[in-house]
Design an enzyme around this catalytic site. Structure first.
Site, PDB file in Angstrom:
ATOM      1  N   LYS A   1      -0.495 -46.956   2.505  1.00  0.00           N
ATOM      2  CA  LYS A   1      -0.459 -46.642   3.911  1.00  0.00           C
ATOM      3  C   LYS A   1       0.878 -46.055   4.344  1.00  0.00           C
ATOM      4  CE  LYS A   1      -2.944 -50.912   5.007  1.00  0.00           C
ATOM      5  NZ  LYS A   1      -2.762 -52.227   5.661  1.00  0.00           N
TER       6      LYS A   1
ATOM      7  N   GLU B   1       5.052 -38.769   0.184  1.00  0.00           N
ATOM      8  CA  GLU B   1       5.267 -40.209  -0.031  1.00  0.00           C
ATOM      9  C   GLU B   1       6.331 -40.726   0.930  1.00  0.00           C
ATOM     10  OE1 GLU B   1       4.262 -42.913  -0.638  1.00  0.00           O
ATOM     11  OE2 GLU B   1       4.499 -43.541  -2.720  1.00  0.00           O
TER      12      GLU B   1
ATOM     13  N   ASP C   1      10.915 -45.987  -5.062  1.00  0.00           N
ATOM     14  CA  ASP C   1      11.736 -47.162  -5.351  1.00  0.00           C
ATOM     15  C   ASP C   1      11.886 -47.245  -6.870  1.00  0.00           C
ATOM     16  OD1 ASP C   1      13.011 -49.610  -4.699  1.00  0.00           O
ATOM     17  OD2 ASP C   1      11.163 -50.718  -4.985  1.00  0.00           O
TER      18      ASP C   1
ATOM     19  N   PHE D   1      16.135 -53.096   1.758  1.00  0.00           N
ATOM     20  CA  PHE D   1      14.708 -53.124   2.062  1.00  0.00           C
ATOM     21  C   PHE D   1      14.547 -52.553   3.461  1.00  0.00           C
ATOM     22  CE2 PHE D   1      10.538 -54.489   3.206  1.00  0.00           C
ATOM     23  CZ  PHE D   1       9.848 -54.210   2.048  1.00  0.00           C
TER      24      PHE D   1
HETATM   25  P1  IMP Z   1       7.574 -47.788  -6.540  1.00  0.00           P
HETATM   26  O1  IMP Z   1       6.346 -47.676  -7.380  1.00  0.00           O
HETATM   27  O2  IMP Z   1       8.430 -48.964  -6.916  1.00  0.00           O
HETATM   28  O3  IMP Z   1       8.386 -46.516  -6.443  1.00  0.00           O
HETATM   29  O4  IMP Z   1       7.044 -48.244  -5.157  1.00  0.00           O
HETATM   30  C1  IMP Z   1       6.924 -47.495  -4.094  1.00  0.00           C
HETATM   31  C2  IMP Z   1       6.188 -48.248  -3.026  1.00  0.00           C
HETATM   32  O5  IMP Z   1       6.759 -49.566  -2.756  1.00  0.00           O
HETATM   33  C3  IMP Z   1       6.382 -47.465  -1.766  1.00  0.00           C
HETATM   34  O6  IMP Z   1       5.372 -46.505  -1.610  1.00  0.00           O
HETATM   35  C4  IMP Z   1       6.395 -48.533  -0.698  1.00  0.00           C
HETATM   36  O7  IMP Z   1       5.064 -48.767  -0.264  1.00  0.00           O
HETATM   37  C5  IMP Z   1       6.933 -49.768  -1.379  1.00  0.00           C
HETATM   38  N1  IMP Z   1       8.379 -49.946  -1.074  1.00  0.00           N
HETATM   39  C6  IMP Z   1       9.424 -49.742  -1.903  1.00  0.00           C
HETATM   40  N2  IMP Z   1      10.603 -49.982  -1.294  1.00  0.00           N
HETATM   41  C7  IMP Z   1      10.302 -50.339  -0.025  1.00  0.00           C
HETATM   42  C8  IMP Z   1      11.105 -50.698   1.121  1.00  0.00           C
HETATM   43  O8  IMP Z   1      12.357 -50.738   1.113  1.00  0.00           O
HETATM   44  N3  IMP Z   1      10.424 -50.982   2.262  1.00  0.00           N
HETATM   45  C9  IMP Z   1       9.062 -50.959   2.330  1.00  0.00           C
HETATM   46  N4  IMP Z   1       8.279 -50.613   1.297  1.00  0.00           N
HETATM   47  C10 IMP Z   1       8.887 -50.313   0.126  1.00  0.00           C
HETATM   48 MG    MG Z   2       3.849 -46.154  -0.286  1.00  0.00          MG
END
Ligand code: IMP
Ligand code: MG
Length: 184
Positions: free
Chosen positions: A50, A106, A110, A159
């Site tokens: 979302k 996106e 992260d 965060f």
């Molecule tokens: P990744 O697979 O670890 O890159 O995760 C990405 C997903 O984790 C993003 O699309 C977000 O939905 C969530 N996410 C990562 N960091 C944050 C943050 O600081 N705040 C809120 N959601 C986050």
């Molecule tokens: Mg996301």
């Protein structure tokens, strides 16, 4: 997270990192860059739900090339720090992407796992081309080698909430990006 009182709900919004105005300016520039890259060719903007819904809504209005939009919902599964490469699509695109220049929209990168898997999956479907634009990038948190074609803001390991990003499904509606910190 305590949402029992509006005071604690608001207190957890520790500090604003990126203002509405800064987001607006960056999106205008990103829209222009997309228009220059695709130069009149039609594109398909694909938002990962979302978190990216607010960014998608503003970015698509900064784009002037012919543009369709699509949505998908994806979750990555992995053991320890190793991505299995198995992304679970809980809601898939309705478009057959072989006819499209695809731009994935996106909210934040992260660890890089989700997009790494989504890109692999969409590339296997043979789009005309594929690029990734992210509103936020947290490169210090990366566990898989993944780089977006365009990142509007690079942030430290905070965060963050707001502008689509949540903490326990709350705060997505904040018009800015803020650091979330639970107060004692
Ligand atoms: P990744 O697979 O670890 O890159 O995760 C990405 C997903 O984790 C993003 O699309 C977000 O939905 C969530 N996410 C990562 N960091 C944050 C943050 O600081 N705040 C809120 N959601 C986050
Ligand atoms: Mg996301």
């Amino acid at each position: 997270m305590n949402v029992n009182s509006i005071e604690s709900y608001n207190k957890n919004i520790n500090k604003i990192l990126i203002t509405e105005e800064e987001i607006k300016t960056a999106i205008a520039a990103a829209g222009k860059a997309i228009n220059d890259i695709y130069d009149g060719r039609p594109i398909l903007l694909v938002s990962i739900l979302k978190g990216a819904y607010v960014f998608m809504a503003d970015l698509c209005r900064a784009v002037t090339v012919p543009c369709e939009i699509g949505f998908m919902c994806a979750k990555s599964y992995y053991s320890g720090t190793v991505s299995s490469g198995a992304v679970k699509i809980t809601m898939d695109l309705e478009q057959d992407i072989t006819k499209y220049h695809v731009v994935i929209v996106e909210d934040i990168i992260d660890t890089g796992r989700t997009l790494n898997d989504v890109v692999k999956l969409l590339k296997a479907r043979n789009p005309l081309s594929l690029k990734v634009i992210t509103l936020l990038d947290k490169p210090s948190r990366r566990v898989v080698d993944f780089k977006a074609d365009m990142a509007l803001f690079t942030i430290p390991d905070y965060f963050v909430i707001g502008y689509g990003l949540d903490c326990g499904e709350y705060y997505r509606n904040l018009p800015y990006i803020a650091e979330y910190k639970e107060q004692e």
